[in-house]
Scaffold this motif. Sequence first.
Motif, PDB file in Angstrom:
ATOM      1  N   ASN A  37      -3.896  14.682   9.814  1.00 30.17           N
ATOM      2  CA  ASN A  37      -4.110  15.468   8.581  1.00 30.17           C
ATOM      3  C   ASN A  37      -4.161  14.605   7.324  1.00 30.17           C
ATOM      4  OD1 ASN A  37      -4.138  18.040   9.897  1.00 30.17           O
ATOM      5  ND2 ASN A  37      -1.913  17.927  10.066  1.00 30.17           N
ATOM      6  N   TRP A  38      -4.643  13.365   7.483  1.00 23.87           N
ATOM      7  CA  TRP A  38      -4.835  12.510   6.315  1.00 23.87           C
ATOM      8  C   TRP A  38      -6.175  12.813   5.651  1.00 23.87           C
ATOM      9  CZ3 TRP A  38      -1.895   9.112   3.604  1.00 23.87           C
ATOM     10  CH2 TRP A  38      -2.550   8.266   2.704  1.00 23.87           C
TER      11      TRP A  38
ATOM     12  N   ARG B 213       2.243  12.445   0.144  1.00 22.57           N
ATOM     13  CA  ARG B 213       1.225  11.494   0.590  1.00 22.57           C
ATOM     14  C   ARG B 213       1.871  10.187   1.062  1.00 22.57           C
ATOM     15  NH1 ARG B 213      -3.504  12.308   2.611  1.00 22.57           N
ATOM     16  NH2 ARG B 213      -3.847  13.895   1.001  1.00 22.57           N
ATOM     17  N   ALA B 214       2.935   9.753   0.397  1.00 27.75           N
ATOM     18  CA  ALA B 214       3.650   8.551   0.823  1.00 27.75           C
ATOM     19  C   ALA B 214       4.299   8.763   2.189  1.00 27.75           C
ATOM     20  CB  ALA B 214       4.707   8.167  -0.206  1.00 27.75           C
ATOM     21  N   ALA B 215       4.857   9.953   2.394  1.00 26.45           N
ATOM     22  CA  ALA B 215       5.481  10.254   3.687  1.00 26.45           C
ATOM     23  C   ALA B 215       4.444  10.252   4.796  1.00 26.45           C
ATOM     24  CB  ALA B 215       6.194  11.601   3.611  1.00 26.45           C
ATOM     25  N   ARG B 216       3.269  10.803   4.497  1.00 28.53           N
ATOM     26  CA  ARG B 216       2.204  10.805   5.508  1.00 28.53           C
ATOM     27  C   ARG B 216       1.724   9.389   5.794  1.00 28.53           C
ATOM     28  NH1 ARG B 216      -1.954  15.885   4.598  1.00 28.53           N
ATOM     29  NH2 ARG B 216      -0.402  17.570   4.695  1.00 28.53           N
ATOM     30  N   TYR B 217       1.611   8.592   4.746  1.00 27.05           N
ATOM     31  CA  TYR B 217       1.176   7.206   4.946  1.00 27.05           C
ATOM     32  C   TYR B 217       2.179   6.453   5.810  1.00 27.05           C
ATOM     33  CZ  TYR B 217      -0.567   2.516   3.995  1.00 27.05           C
ATOM     34  OH  TYR B 217      -1.079   1.243   4.143  1.00 27.05           O
TER      35      TYR B 217
ATOM     36  N   ALA C 176       0.828  -1.204   0.000  1.00 23.58           N
ATOM     37  CA  ALA C 176       0.000   0.000   0.000  1.00 23.58           C
ATOM     38  C   ALA C 176       0.864   1.256   0.000  1.00 23.58           C
ATOM     39  CB  ALA C 176      -0.927  -0.008   1.211  1.00 23.58           C
ATOM     40  N   LEU C 177       1.942   1.246   0.780  1.00 24.53           N
ATOM     41  CA  LEU C 177       2.853   2.391   0.812  1.00 24.53           C
ATOM     42  C   LEU C 177       3.439   2.650  -0.569  1.00 24.53           C
ATOM     43  CD1 LEU C 177       4.531   4.565   2.227  1.00 24.53           C
ATOM     44  CD2 LEU C 177       6.142   2.771   2.910  1.00 24.53           C
ATOM     45  N   ALA C 178       3.766   1.599  -1.284  1.00 22.48           N
ATOM     46  CA  ALA C 178       4.358   1.743  -2.617  1.00 22.48           C
ATOM     47  C   ALA C 178       3.394   2.359  -3.628  1.00 22.48           C
ATOM     48  CB  ALA C 178       4.835   0.383  -3.122  1.00 22.48           C
TER      49      ALA C 178
END
Length: 210
Positions: free
Chosen positions: A196-197, A87-91, A79-81
Amino acid sequence: MVAFDDQFRRQLRELFIWRRDVRRFRTDPLPEGALERLIDIACLSPSVGLSQPWRFVIVEDGARRRAVIDDFKTCNADALASYSGERAARYAALKLSGLEEAPGHLAVFADKASDIGHGLGRATMPETIEYSVVAAICAMWLAARAEGIGLGWVSILTPTRIYESLDVPQSWKFIGYFCVGYPQAEFDRPALERANWEYRRASKEFTIRR
């Protein structure tokens, strides 16, 4: 007829406000019989045709739990990929399961092949079997919160691996896997909103009139 007063209704609303999808758990064990008591309450929920299609699996075996945790880690990396940039950093910063800390693990399924209820009400909408199970989960979630117990719904899992790990009938439909335990802290705002997502919209944004 049982009457509920304004004070009860205010407290009920507070219960809804403070119900959270918990990810950060204390490792304190649950009281003996706590999961069984919450399941009893869940089984008071309405179900299509009184079909009672919910099937609960309390996962206690260490090897089975480890298999679920390993599957989560694989799925979470995938999912991170799928994200990039900010957005990836927040995830990556989100804590999306409490599988390793929570003292309780619970898997919930819908038995779509059950003949309880004799098929009433589901000929045109068979998916109401699954909806009935979700209603039971919501009841359990609120009952847990009333006892200070938190639930975390872990959806970043591979259903086929859950069947293999828990050795349950293939005819059951996997609905959800839950961490159960006492939260490290309590909040009246969703964790994803605090991170903050996403933010919670007002009900008017989802309501139309015809």
